[in-house]
Structures are given as structure tokens and as C-alpha cells.
Design an enzyme around this catalytic site. Structure first.
Site, mmCIF file in Angstrom:
data_model
loop_
_atom_site.group_PDB
_atom_site.id
_atom_site.type_symbol
_atom_site.label_atom_id
_atom_site.label_comp_id
_atom_site.label_asym_id
_atom_site.label_seq_id
_atom_site.Cartn_x
_atom_site.Cartn_y
_atom_site.Cartn_z
ATOM 1 N N LYS A 14 21.318 37.244 65.521
ATOM 2 C CA LYS A 14 20.858 37.969 64.333
ATOM 3 C C LYS A 14 21.935 38.932 63.832
ATOM 4 C CE LYS A 14 17.127 39.710 66.295
ATOM 5 N NZ LYS A 14 17.058 39.127 67.640
ATOM 6 N N ARG A 89 8.739 43.565 65.125
ATOM 7 C CA ARG A 89 8.771 42.892 66.418
ATOM 8 C C ARG A 89 7.400 42.817 67.068
ATOM 9 N NH1 ARG A 89 14.434 43.941 67.946
ATOM 10 N NH2 ARG A 89 14.940 42.956 69.924
ATOM 11 N N ARG A 128 28.146 38.467 76.199
ATOM 12 C CA ARG A 128 28.285 39.607 75.291
ATOM 13 C C ARG A 128 28.468 40.903 76.083
ATOM 14 N NH1 ARG A 128 23.271 40.395 71.241
ATOM 15 N NH2 ARG A 128 22.188 40.972 73.142
ATOM 16 N N ARG A 141 13.488 41.174 78.409
ATOM 17 C CA ARG A 141 13.479 41.115 76.939
ATOM 18 C C ARG A 141 12.949 39.769 76.441
ATOM 19 N NH1 ARG A 141 19.325 42.389 76.594
ATOM 20 N NH2 ARG A 141 19.304 41.777 74.416
#
Ligand code: ADP
Length: 186
Positions: A14, A89, A128, A141
Site C-alpha cells: 500500500k 481498518r 523490509r 498483524r
């Protein structure tokens, strides 16, 4: 003018796609995750309040997020549109956003749903290496995404504003797919 929501599981890309999209449409990129991380590194009262949630991969309480987004959408640079990344969310966040937009005489043009298989998500997040990208927190998550976040897809699907995009390919190819799905808005 475009009012967009970029939706997808953690690690879907995103943030990467948002930068290009925001530039193309000349609209501000509003990332709740980025806003929280900035507050944490600035040690602001908001940062202190939300740090433990981010560290554990849990959702920040709805009202805290909603207040922050409401304040951000009230700024003048959103007059020509906006790109929300990481919000809404939860169902209550989506419902509240609806109400807020109604009050502002606005509506969302499109929800871009980036679809990426779980194994790719995990690999991407591990490479990442953000502070909340440890294996245990990633699992938390993903779990939160499935139990609380994915359900809002139906909410938007019913309104016919959802664009499903296969995000399991190169950054450039995903960008092209998103642009094609938004071609009618330009
Ligand atoms: P990612 O999508 O890669 O997990 P984000 O940068 O979007 O990363 O979000 C990082 C963290 O910020 C989330 O795990 C959560 O703790 C918090 N957060 C961001 N947006 C929201 C939201 N809309 N509601 C609740 N918590 C949020």
C-alpha cells in the site's frame, strides 16, 4: 479530483503504491501508520499513547484513529481529494468515515483492494525490516487483518466501489493495474 482508499493486508504494498498514486492525482497521501510512526518518533502525547499497540501489531483504539483522521481530513490540502492508506481498518472506522464524509458533502470514489498471498506478504515484511516486522508481530498483524479488517471488504463491495487488484507482481505492473482500474476518474 479523486478520493481513494487503498486497502489490503499488511505488506501488500500500500505504502509503495500510494506514493505514485498520490503524485499522479496530486492528492495528499494520508497513511495512518506513517502518522503514528511520526508521532512515536516525535514522542508526542499521541505517540506515547499508541506505541505499545504498534509494537505488538495490535490495532490502535478506533476513537484515537478516527480523531486523528478527522483532523487530517479537515486540513485545506484535501479540497482536491485524498488517498487514505491504512484507514479504515475496522467496521466502526468504516461507518464513522461514511458519516464524516457525508457531513463534509464528500464520498469515496474507489476502494483499491490489493490482493497478495500470505507467503508473499510475510517474505516482503521480513525483508523490509521495520521495527514491527518481526516474525511474531507479523503473525499478530495478519491475524488482526483476518479477524477485524478483511470484513470491511463486504461493506464496500455492496456499494460497488471496490476495485480488486492482483498485487502479487512487480511494483510497476501493480501500478499499471491500479491506474487502469481508476482510468474513469482522471
Ligand atoms: P501495515 O499495513 O504494513 O501493517 P501500517 O503502517 O498501515 O502497516 O500500520 C502499522 C500499525 O499502525 C498497525 O499495525 C496498527 O497498530 C496501527 N494502525 C494503522 N492504521 C490503523 C487503523 N486504521 N486502526 C488501528 N490501528 C492502526
Amino acid at each position: 479530483m479523486a478520493r481513494l482508499i487503498l486497502f489490503g493486508p499488511p505488506g501488500a504494498g500500500k505504502g509503495t503504491q500510494a506514493v505514485t498514486l498520490a503524485a499522479d492525482f496530486s492528492i495528499p497521501h494520508i497513511s495512518t501508520g506513517d502518522l503514528f510512526r511520526a508521532a512515536i518518533s516525535g514522542k508526542t502525547p499521541l505517540g506515547l499513547k499508541v506505541q505499545s499497540y504498534l509494537d505488538q501489531g495490535q490495532l490502535v483504539p478506533d476513537q484515537v484513529v478516527i480523531d486523528m483522521v478527522q483532523e487530517r481530513l479537515a486540513q485545506s490540502d484535501t479540497a482536491g481529494g485524498w488517498l487514505l492508506d491504512g484507514f479504515p481498518r475496522t467496521i466502526p472506522q468504516a461507518q464513522t468515515l461514511d458519516k464524516l464524509l457525508q457531513e463534509m458533502n464528500q464520498s469515496c470514489d474507489r476502494v483499491i483492494n490489493l490482493q497478495v498471498p500470505e507467503q508473499t506478504l510475510v517474505t516482503r515484511m521480513l525483508s523490509r525490516g521495520r521495527k514491527d516486522d518481526t516474525e511474531a508481530v507479523i503473525q499478530d498483524r495478519l491475524q488482526v487483518y483476518h479477524t477485524e479488517t478483511a470484513t470491511i471488504l463486504d461493506f464496500y463491495r455492496e456499494r460497488n466501489c471496490l476495485a480488486d487488484i492482483d498485487g502479487d507482481t512487480t511494483v510497476e505492473a501493480v501500478t499499471e493495474r491500479i491506474k487502469a482500474a481508476l482510468a474513469d476518474l482522471t
